[in-house]
Design a protein around this motif. Structure first.
Motif, PDB file in Angstrom:
ATOM      1  N   ARG A 197      10.798  24.161  11.625  1.00 60.90           N
ATOM      2  CA  ARG A 197      10.867  25.183  12.659  1.00 60.90           C
ATOM      3  C   ARG A 197       9.826  24.893  13.719  1.00 60.90           C
ATOM      4  O   ARG A 197       8.658  24.615  13.401  1.00 60.90           O
ATOM      5  N   ASN A 205      19.006  22.102  25.110  1.00 67.63           N
ATOM      6  CA  ASN A 205      18.657  22.113  23.702  1.00 67.63           C
ATOM      7  C   ASN A 205      17.393  21.285  23.474  1.00 67.63           C
ATOM      8  O   ASN A 205      17.389  20.059  23.623  1.00 67.63           O
ATOM      9  N   ALA A 254      15.868  20.676  20.715  1.00 67.47           N
ATOM     10  CA  ALA A 254      15.985  19.798  19.553  1.00 67.47           C
ATOM     11  C   ALA A 254      16.572  18.449  19.959  1.00 67.47           C
ATOM     12  O   ALA A 254      16.144  17.397  19.474  1.00 67.47           O
ATOM     13  N   GLN A 310      14.210  22.750  14.447  1.00 64.49           N
ATOM     14  CA  GLN A 310      14.975  23.740  15.200  1.00 64.49           C
ATOM     15  C   GLN A 310      14.011  24.593  16.009  1.00 64.49           C
ATOM     16  O   GLN A 310      13.103  25.216  15.459  1.00 64.49           O
ATOM     17  N   ASP A 336      16.063  27.882  21.340  1.00 62.67           N
ATOM     18  CA  ASP A 336      17.301  27.180  21.668  1.00 62.67           C
ATOM     19  C   ASP A 336      18.506  28.113  21.689  1.00 62.67           C
ATOM     20  O   ASP A 336      18.826  28.772  20.709  1.00 62.67           O
ATOM     21  N   SER A 379      26.579  29.549  17.579  1.00 63.19           N
ATOM     22  CA  SER A 379      26.473  28.300  16.845  1.00 63.19           C
ATOM     23  C   SER A 379      27.558  27.337  17.268  1.00 63.19           C
ATOM     24  O   SER A 379      28.669  27.758  17.610  1.00 63.19           O
ATOM     25  N   ASP A 421      23.034  29.480  15.157  1.00 60.87           N
ATOM     26  CA  ASP A 421      21.726  28.830  15.106  1.00 60.87           C
ATOM     27  C   ASP A 421      21.207  28.484  16.496  1.00 60.87           C
ATOM     28  O   ASP A 421      20.469  27.553  16.690  1.00 60.87           O
ATOM     29  N   LYS A 460      22.367  27.447  19.646  1.00 60.36           N
ATOM     30  CA  LYS A 460      22.557  26.198  20.369  1.00 60.36           C
ATOM     31  C   LYS A 460      23.642  26.259  21.439  1.00 60.36           C
ATOM     32  O   LYS A 460      23.782  25.328  22.201  1.00 60.36           O
TER      33      LYS A 460
END
Length: 489
Positions: A173, A298, A300, A314, A318, A349, A357, A359
């Motif tokens: 995280r 994003n 990530a 993550q 995001d 997600s 999540d 994104k």
């Protein structure tokens, strides 16, 4: 009941409106149905799952028009669609469309087998900065008002260098903890700015085009009375518009509100890239504009690109879409600057789950009134549509001014929306040529408007394409409620 009985294409006006028209007849629908693909329902009962809407036929309409001199007019950078109340005698609904920064609206036909563009109609007044979505709603006199969200961020002029930290035991995280804005100049190539940022170490990331436009150019919602007829629209264009400027609040609930709310990036507080607008007719008859922001890139993925050897993580920020409301947009005057109210934070997600999540980026939205006390809200991300039902039970108690509103914050918090995916024939092939991908093909679908029969028109930006598609997707009416309860997180 047959599909013909269940599929009247209507103008989508508010029920009971003096300008509503009777449902389209079976004879009118014959050519439309020939262009449709009827697909089987996907999976188990969608209402029980609270995950997927079901059966989805679709039609496609070309987006070019041959002019008198033989030239082809191409629609480009489509940013929004809205139901039109006016008609052209064809028996098929008309739609309004807007193209980013153009000082005009386009009137589109939905009749299959014809070129899409019915007319270009000029907007008298100031040119939009970066219009990103459209909506329509019926006023108390039965007339229709068009709303244009001039809320995009095409004028992004800044980059940022940010430091992040891993804060859980597994290091999976991450969150951004500080940053600094970097001016974009022609004298120094962007790659040099990036190199300077990454030289700080493996916990730094280079972000380009953060949401920091000229603070003097506030976002706005244009309010435009729709002409009573096509002839009137063509004769005088669209006049009488009011430009309602507003600010985003500095806080979203109990935290600072902005694209990246960290020390060193205070200038980004209250700045948002907003690509989606839904206008709701409230139980008291007023219009509320709901604005859905588009999350930044994003982080990530940026970490993976800029530091290939770093362990993946993550990021907290995001993909979150902030939802704001601007009340009484049908009554406000253009001589005051208003502040929107933060309503909710939504996360989506890539696999279509909600909550997700964080994104997916919201690209369009629309609200369809079914009665004075119910309707359905559609929010479109890059790959999916999510639809919530709004019912009489969602009407809040009168506030201090006696106004009654739908409690959308409660709807978002307590219900899982049903999910709309692309029909199989519209899905992208995978890297190896396999079918069944999730995204719409050929163009990004950044415009959507719902119709009274439960279906919706989707349209892509059409950037650089001589032909792009207006796609109509209708879902089984029995699956539109999505009444599943949201699980505790």
């Amino acid at each position: 009941m047959s599909i013909i009985d269940r599929w009247p294409l209507q103008s989508g006006n508010r029920p009971g409106s003096p300008r509503s028209r009777p449902p389209t007849t079976r004879r009118d629908l014959a050519p439309l149905l020939l262009a449709c693909l009827w697909l089987p329902a996907a999976g188990a009962d969608p209402v029980a799952q609270g995950k997927a809407c079901s059966t989805q036929p679709h039609i496609e309409v070309r987006a070019t028009r041959k002019t008198a001199d033989g030239a082809t007019r191409t629609i480009n950078e489509v940013s929004g669609l809205a139901r039109a109340a006016i008609q052209d005698g064809s028996g098929y609904p008309l739609l309004w469309a807007h193209e980013e920064d153009k000082p005009r609206l386009s009137l589109l036909t939905t009749r299959p087998g014809e070129t899409l563009l019915r007319a270009d109609i000029s907007l008298h007044g100031r040119r939009p900065r970066d219009a990103e979505d459209m909506a329509s709603a019926t006023d108390g006199d039965g007339g229709q008002i068009l709303y244009l969200a001039d809320t995009g961020m095409n004028l992004k002029q800044r980059n940022a260098c940010v430091r992040f930290e891993r804060y859980d035991a597994a290091g999976s995280r991450c969150r951004v903890v500080e940053g600094r804005l970097v001016e974009v100049t022609a004298k120094r190539p962007p790659r040099e700015n990036r190199r300077t940022c990454l030289a700080h170490g493996g916990h730094w990331l280079w972000l380009d085009q953060v949401s920091d436009p000229d603070p003097a150019r506030l976002p706005a919602i244009w309010r435009i009375p729709e002409p009573a007829s096509l002839g009137e629209a063509l004769k005088r264009g669209l006049t009488g518009s009011a430009i309602l400027r507003f600010r985003y609040p500095g806080r979203c609930g109990d935290r600072p509100c902005g694209e990246l709310a960290v020390p060193g990036l205070e200038a980004l507080l209250g700045r948002h890239d907003t690509e989606a607008l839904a206008v709701i007719t409230e139980p008291d008859g007023s219009h509320s504009a709901y604005l859905f922001t588009k999350a930044h890139k994003n982080l990530a993925n940026l970490l993976k690109t800029q530091h290939p050897e770093a362990a993946a993580c993550q990021f907290d920020s995001d993909g979150v879409s902030e939802v704001f409301r601007l009340d009484d947009v049908d009554r406000r005057t253009a001589d005051a600057i208003h502040t929107a109210v933060h309503v909710a934070s939504l996360d989506f997600s890539p696999d279509g789950t909600f909550p997700g999540d964080r994104k997916m980026r919201v690209t369009a939205a629309d609200y369809l009134p079914l009665s004075a006390s119910s309707g359905q809200l559609l929010v479109k991300t890059k790959s999916f549509g999510y639809r919530w039902s709004v019912a009489a039970e969602d009407i809040s108690a009168p506030d201090a001014a006696g106004r009654r509103r739908f409690d959308l914050a409660g709807v978002f918090a307590s219900r899982i929306p049903c999910r709309i995916t692309a029909p199989e024939s519209l899905r992208e092939a995978g890297p190896g040529g396999e079918q069944g991908g999730l995204r719409y093909t050929r163009e990004k679908h950044e415009a959507v408007t719902q119709m009274a029969d439960g279906g919706a028109f989707h349209m892509g930006e059409c950037n650089g394409l001589s032909v792009c598609r207006l796609i109509y997707i209708r879902d089984d009416p029995s699956s539109t409620s999505g009444e599943g309860k949201r699980p505790d997180r």
